[in-house]
Design a protein around this motif. Structure first.
Motif, PDB file in Angstrom:
ATOM      1  N   SER B  16      -5.013   2.587  15.621  1.00  0.00           N
ATOM      2  CA  SER B  16      -4.736   1.212  15.183  1.00  0.00           C
ATOM      3  C   SER B  16      -3.812   0.478  16.147  1.00  0.00           C
ATOM      4  CB  SER B  16      -4.158   1.209  13.774  1.00  0.00           C
ATOM      5  OG  SER B  16      -2.927   1.883  13.750  1.00  0.00           O
ATOM      6  N   GLN B  17      -3.359   1.160  17.215  1.00  0.00           N
ATOM      7  CA  GLN B  17      -2.595   0.438  18.244  1.00  0.00           C
ATOM      8  C   GLN B  17      -3.505  -0.338  19.180  1.00  0.00           C
ATOM      9  OE1 GLN B  17       0.395   2.430  20.487  1.00  0.00           O
ATOM     10  NE2 GLN B  17       1.289   3.402  18.702  1.00  0.00           N
ATOM     11  N   LEU B  18      -4.803  -0.047  19.134  1.00  0.00           N
ATOM     12  CA  LEU B  18      -5.745  -0.779  19.985  1.00  0.00           C
ATOM     13  C   LEU B  18      -5.872  -2.212  19.480  1.00  0.00           C
ATOM     14  CD1 LEU B  18      -8.450   2.010  20.312  1.00  0.00           C
ATOM     15  CD2 LEU B  18      -6.900   1.231  22.094  1.00  0.00           C
ATOM     16  N   PRO B  19      -6.116  -3.164  20.371  1.00  0.00           N
ATOM     17  CA  PRO B  19      -6.134  -4.564  19.941  1.00  0.00           C
ATOM     18  C   PRO B  19      -7.308  -4.857  19.011  1.00  0.00           C
ATOM     19  CG  PRO B  19      -6.885  -4.367  22.203  1.00  0.00           C
ATOM     20  CD  PRO B  19      -6.396  -3.011  21.798  1.00  0.00           C
ATOM     21  N   GLY B  20      -7.035  -5.561  17.927  1.00  0.00           N
ATOM     22  CA  GLY B  20      -8.094  -5.965  16.999  1.00  0.00           C
ATOM     23  C   GLY B  20      -8.500  -4.878  16.027  1.00  0.00           C
ATOM     24  N   ILE B  21      -7.811  -3.730  16.043  1.00  0.00           N
ATOM     25  CA  ILE B  21      -8.150  -2.643  15.123  1.00  0.00           C
ATOM     26  C   ILE B  21      -6.974  -2.386  14.202  1.00  0.00           C
ATOM     27  CG2 ILE B  21      -8.732  -0.183  14.971  1.00  0.00           C
ATOM     28  CD1 ILE B  21     -10.442  -0.461  17.337  1.00  0.00           C
ATOM     29  N   GLY B  22      -7.183  -2.628  12.903  1.00  0.00           N
ATOM     30  CA  GLY B  22      -6.130  -2.420  11.922  1.00  0.00           C
ATOM     31  C   GLY B  22      -6.199  -1.017  11.348  1.00  0.00           C
ATOM     32  N   LYS B  23      -5.302  -0.733  10.403  1.00  0.00           N
ATOM     33  CA  LYS B  23      -5.224   0.611   9.806  1.00  0.00           C
ATOM     34  C   LYS B  23      -6.531   1.000   9.119  1.00  0.00           C
ATOM     35  CE  LYS B  23      -0.714   1.831  10.114  1.00  0.00           C
ATOM     36  NZ  LYS B  23      -0.236   3.124  10.579  1.00  0.00           N
ATOM     37  N   ARG B  24      -7.130   0.047   8.410  1.00  0.00           N
ATOM     38  CA  ARG B  24      -8.332   0.358   7.653  1.00  0.00           C
ATOM     39  C   ARG B  24      -9.507   0.711   8.577  1.00  0.00           C
ATOM     40  NH1 ARG B  24      -9.385  -1.157   2.265  1.00  0.00           N
ATOM     41  NH2 ARG B  24      -7.407  -1.670   1.297  1.00  0.00           N
ATOM     42  N   THR B  25      -9.681  -0.104   9.626  1.00  0.00           N
ATOM     43  CA  THR B  25     -10.749   0.180  10.588  1.00  0.00           C
ATOM     44  C   THR B  25     -10.488   1.515  11.274  1.00  0.00           C
ATOM     45  OG1 THR B  25     -10.875  -2.187  10.963  1.00  0.00           O
ATOM     46  CG2 THR B  25     -12.038  -0.802  12.521  1.00  0.00           C
ATOM     47  N   ALA B  26      -9.215   1.759  11.619  1.00  0.00           N
ATOM     48  CA  ALA B  26      -8.866   3.014  12.295  1.00  0.00           C
ATOM     49  C   ALA B  26      -9.214   4.205  11.404  1.00  0.00           C
ATOM     50  CB  ALA B  26      -7.374   3.013  12.642  1.00  0.00           C
ATOM     51  N   LEU B  27      -8.936   4.085  10.114  1.00  0.00           N
ATOM     52  CA  LEU B  27      -9.255   5.177   9.181  1.00  0.00           C
ATOM     53  C   LEU B  27     -10.773   5.379   9.112  1.00  0.00           C
ATOM     54  CD1 LEU B  27      -8.461   7.243   7.043  1.00  0.00           C
ATOM     55  CD2 LEU B  27      -8.374   5.407   5.353  1.00  0.00           C
ATOM     56  N   ARG B  28     -11.516   4.264   9.099  1.00  0.00           N
ATOM     57  CA  ARG B  28     -12.974   4.361   9.050  1.00  0.00           C
ATOM     58  C   ARG B  28     -13.501   5.083  10.292  1.00  0.00           C
ATOM     59  NH1 ARG B  28     -16.804   0.626  10.404  1.00  0.00           N
ATOM     60  NH2 ARG B  28     -15.208  -0.914  10.851  1.00  0.00           N
ATOM     61  N   LEU B  29     -12.939   4.751  11.464  1.00  0.00           N
ATOM     62  CA  LEU B  29     -13.374   5.384  12.709  1.00  0.00           C
ATOM     63  C   LEU B  29     -13.031   6.878  12.700  1.00  0.00           C
ATOM     64  CD1 LEU B  29     -12.368   2.665  15.342  1.00  0.00           C
ATOM     65  CD2 LEU B  29     -14.593   3.063  14.297  1.00  0.00           C
ATOM     66  N   ALA B  30     -11.823   7.209  12.230  1.00  0.00           N
ATOM     67  CA  ALA B  30     -11.403   8.620  12.205  1.00  0.00           C
ATOM     68  C   ALA B  30     -12.306   9.425  11.262  1.00  0.00           C
ATOM     69  CB  ALA B  30      -9.941   8.709  11.763  1.00  0.00           C
ATOM     70  N   LEU B  31     -12.610   8.878  10.080  1.00  0.00           N
ATOM     71  CA  LEU B  31     -13.474   9.592   9.137  1.00  0.00           C
ATOM     72  C   LEU B  31     -14.886   9.742   9.705  1.00  0.00           C
ATOM     73  CD1 LEU B  31     -12.396   8.051   5.701  1.00  0.00           C
ATOM     74  CD2 LEU B  31     -11.736  10.241   6.685  1.00  0.00           C
ATOM     75  N   HIS B  32     -15.330   8.718  10.461  1.00  0.00           N
ATOM     76  CA  HIS B  32     -16.635   8.812  11.104  1.00  0.00           C
ATOM     77  C   HIS B  32     -16.670   9.993  12.076  1.00  0.00           C
ATOM     78  CE1 HIS B  32     -20.299   7.577  13.225  1.00  0.00           C
ATOM     79  NE2 HIS B  32     -19.638   7.816  14.334  1.00  0.00           N
ATOM     80  N   LEU B  33     -15.620  10.109  12.903  1.00  0.00           N
ATOM     81  CA  LEU B  33     -15.574  11.203  13.881  1.00  0.00           C
ATOM     82  C   LEU B  33     -15.550  12.558  13.178  1.00  0.00           C
ATOM     83  CD1 LEU B  33     -13.145   9.817  16.589  1.00  0.00           C
ATOM     84  CD2 LEU B  33     -15.599  10.185  16.794  1.00  0.00           C
ATOM     85  N   LEU B  34     -14.862  12.632  12.033  1.00  0.00           N
ATOM     86  CA  LEU B  34     -14.793  13.901  11.299  1.00  0.00           C
ATOM     87  C   LEU B  34     -16.159  14.308  10.761  1.00  0.00           C
ATOM     88  CD1 LEU B  34     -11.434  13.581   9.343  1.00  0.00           C
ATOM     89  CD2 LEU B  34     -11.964  15.130  11.214  1.00  0.00           C
ATOM     90  N   LYS B  35     -17.002  13.313  10.491  1.00  0.00           N
ATOM     91  CA  LYS B  35     -18.333  13.628   9.959  1.00  0.00           C
ATOM     92  C   LYS B  35     -19.320  14.011  11.062  1.00  0.00           C
ATOM     93  CE  LYS B  35     -18.574  11.019   5.648  1.00  0.00           C
ATOM     94  NZ  LYS B  35     -19.197   9.879   4.968  1.00  0.00           N
ATOM     95  N   GLN B  36     -19.064  13.536  12.288  1.00  0.00           N
ATOM     96  CA  GLN B  36     -19.982  13.819  13.402  1.00  0.00           C
ATOM     97  C   GLN B  36     -19.674  15.192  13.987  1.00  0.00           C
ATOM     98  OE1 GLN B  36     -21.629  10.821  12.321  1.00  0.00           O
ATOM     99  NE2 GLN B  36     -22.481  11.430  14.284  1.00  0.00           N
ATOM    100  N   PRO B  37     -20.602  15.746  14.769  1.00  0.00           N
ATOM    101  CA  PRO B  37     -20.325  17.035  15.427  1.00  0.00           C
ATOM    102  C   PRO B  37     -19.104  16.923  16.344  1.00  0.00           C
ATOM    103  CG  PRO B  37     -22.618  16.373  15.742  1.00  0.00           C
ATOM    104  CD  PRO B  37     -21.940  15.233  15.066  1.00  0.00           C
ATOM    105  N   LYS B  38     -18.409  18.043  16.484  1.00  0.00           N
ATOM    106  CA  LYS B  38     -17.190  18.084  17.288  1.00  0.00           C
ATOM    107  C   LYS B  38     -17.432  17.588  18.715  1.00  0.00           C
ATOM    108  CE  LYS B  38     -14.174  21.392  15.810  1.00  0.00           C
ATOM    109  NZ  LYS B  38     -13.432  22.675  15.763  1.00  0.00           N
ATOM    110  N   GLU B  39     -18.649  17.816  19.227  1.00  0.00           N
ATOM    111  CA  GLU B  39     -18.957  17.437  20.622  1.00  0.00           C
ATOM    112  C   GLU B  39     -18.772  15.930  20.846  1.00  0.00           C
ATOM    113  OE1 GLU B  39     -21.282  19.397  18.849  1.00  0.00           O
ATOM    114  OE2 GLU B  39     -20.090  21.065  19.637  1.00  0.00           O
ATOM    115  N   GLN B  40     -19.125  15.131  19.817  1.00  0.00           N
ATOM    116  CA  GLN B  40     -19.021  13.682  20.029  1.00  0.00           C
ATOM    117  C   GLN B  40     -17.577  13.282  20.299  1.00  0.00           C
ATOM    118  OE1 GLN B  40     -20.941  11.053  17.164  1.00  0.00           O
ATOM    119  NE2 GLN B  40     -19.849   9.306  18.022  1.00  0.00           N
ATOM    120  N   THR B  41     -16.649  13.854  19.534  1.00  0.00           N
ATOM    121  CA  THR B  41     -15.227  13.563  19.744  1.00  0.00           C
ATOM    122  C   THR B  41     -14.797  14.035  21.125  1.00  0.00           C
ATOM    123  OG1 THR B  41     -14.892  13.876  17.381  1.00  0.00           O
ATOM    124  CG2 THR B  41     -12.938  13.848  18.757  1.00  0.00           C
TER     125      THR B  41
END
Lengths: 206, 206
Positions: B16-41
């Protein structure tokens, strides 16, 4: 989008695979990181990698946790017989913020959605059915979003436990507190009239 | 936002330190990565880290590049006496997409902006002044955005080279092709009348 650097192009391609982030936003984020000190990029990538590698899920409720059994499940003052069925950690956080729920959660990890290729086998349904069958859970509260996928998931679970001795409920749907009737959608308004509550009950928890 | 996992909380805080990304979006992105295979991260973090570590800037024009001198500057068919002054790589890409500019670029890396703590010393201005003084650049085209910061930067450069033998120009401002006059802002419309061009010229490059 052709760029003068393959390194930049690859980073943009990877960033734009995240949901809701297009090529332009990805480029903006990459250029931002290039302008900041190198440490910020290192902290960012390290935090993401560490999260992906070391994250654990609670053995009981499958919520994201740093320990084997999460804080909520290991809290002795919570009523383990009332289980709220939710999709993911965001729902847990939202309900916890109300401070009104004293039971525990069961995190499914998603909803049944054939379009997205998510079947029942990818969700944490067997452990929930087990909790009902062995009598640990005496009441299930379905709190999935009321979409086609949410309803399908609720019904799939219902079919497996309908002969068990368990109380089943779903969170109340209706007009939000503070909302104007004229702007409410018809389905919600219609249901809120059919499922009206005694006036004395409506005064609680205001 | 309090979470059940410090690992998740830290990742969300960093994203959420990235410009234009708030806490909620950051959480959505993190949960997305957790659902994808480890390789994507792993691919994502590796691409970002590699970009930050290995990226180079062209010795001539300061544009992002994988080699010491970028493709545009090392292209012999481009006219090195005409230099287009831009803010960053996005402007270079936008102008290159028109296919109408055959000179080279000079990427400043930002605009003078005291509010954001960006002074002239952080920008690639000395090398531009040098190009003018040693006679390599015979025409400068200012293509910064027409904001207070852009105008200040243009003027700062102008003051240092106004006595040199160099043609100075700025990109034309006016009503976009296809735009309706009634919706244009007054400043742009006013300028487009004052800086009107001979009708024959307006037929070119259609």
């Amino acid at each position: 989008m052709e760029m003068s650097s393959k390194l930049l192009e690859r980073a943009v391609a990877e960033i734009s695979q995240l949901p809701g982030i297009g090529k332009r936003t990805a480029l903006r984020l990459a250029l931002h990181l290039l302008k900041q000190p190198k440490e910020q990029t290192e902290h960012l990538t390290e935090a993401i990698l560490k999260m992906r590698d070391d994250i654990q899920f609670c053995r009981e409720c499958h919520n994201i946790s740093d320990v084997e059994v999460c804080e909520i499940c290991s809290n002795h003052s919570r009523d383990k017989s009332i289980v709220c069925v939710v999709e993911d950690i965001r729902d847990v956080m939202a309900i916890e913020n109300t401070g009104l729920f004293k039971g525990i959660y069961h995190v499914l990890g998603g909803k049944i959605s054939p379009i997205d290729g998510i079947g029942p086998s990818q969700l944490n349904i067997p452990t929930l059915v087990e909790k009902v069958k062995n009598g640990t859970a005496k009441e299930l509260i379905f709190a999935l979003s009321s979409t086609m996928e949410g309803d399908t998931t609720n019904f799939y679970i219902y079919k497996q436990i309908k002969d068990c001795d368990v109380v089943l409920s779903a969170i109340a749907r209706g007009i939000s507190i503070g909302d104007e009737l004229e702007f409410a959608d018809e389905v919600t308004l219609g249901r809120s009239i059919i499922h009206r509550v005694p006036f004395e009950n409506s005064l609680k928890n205001h």
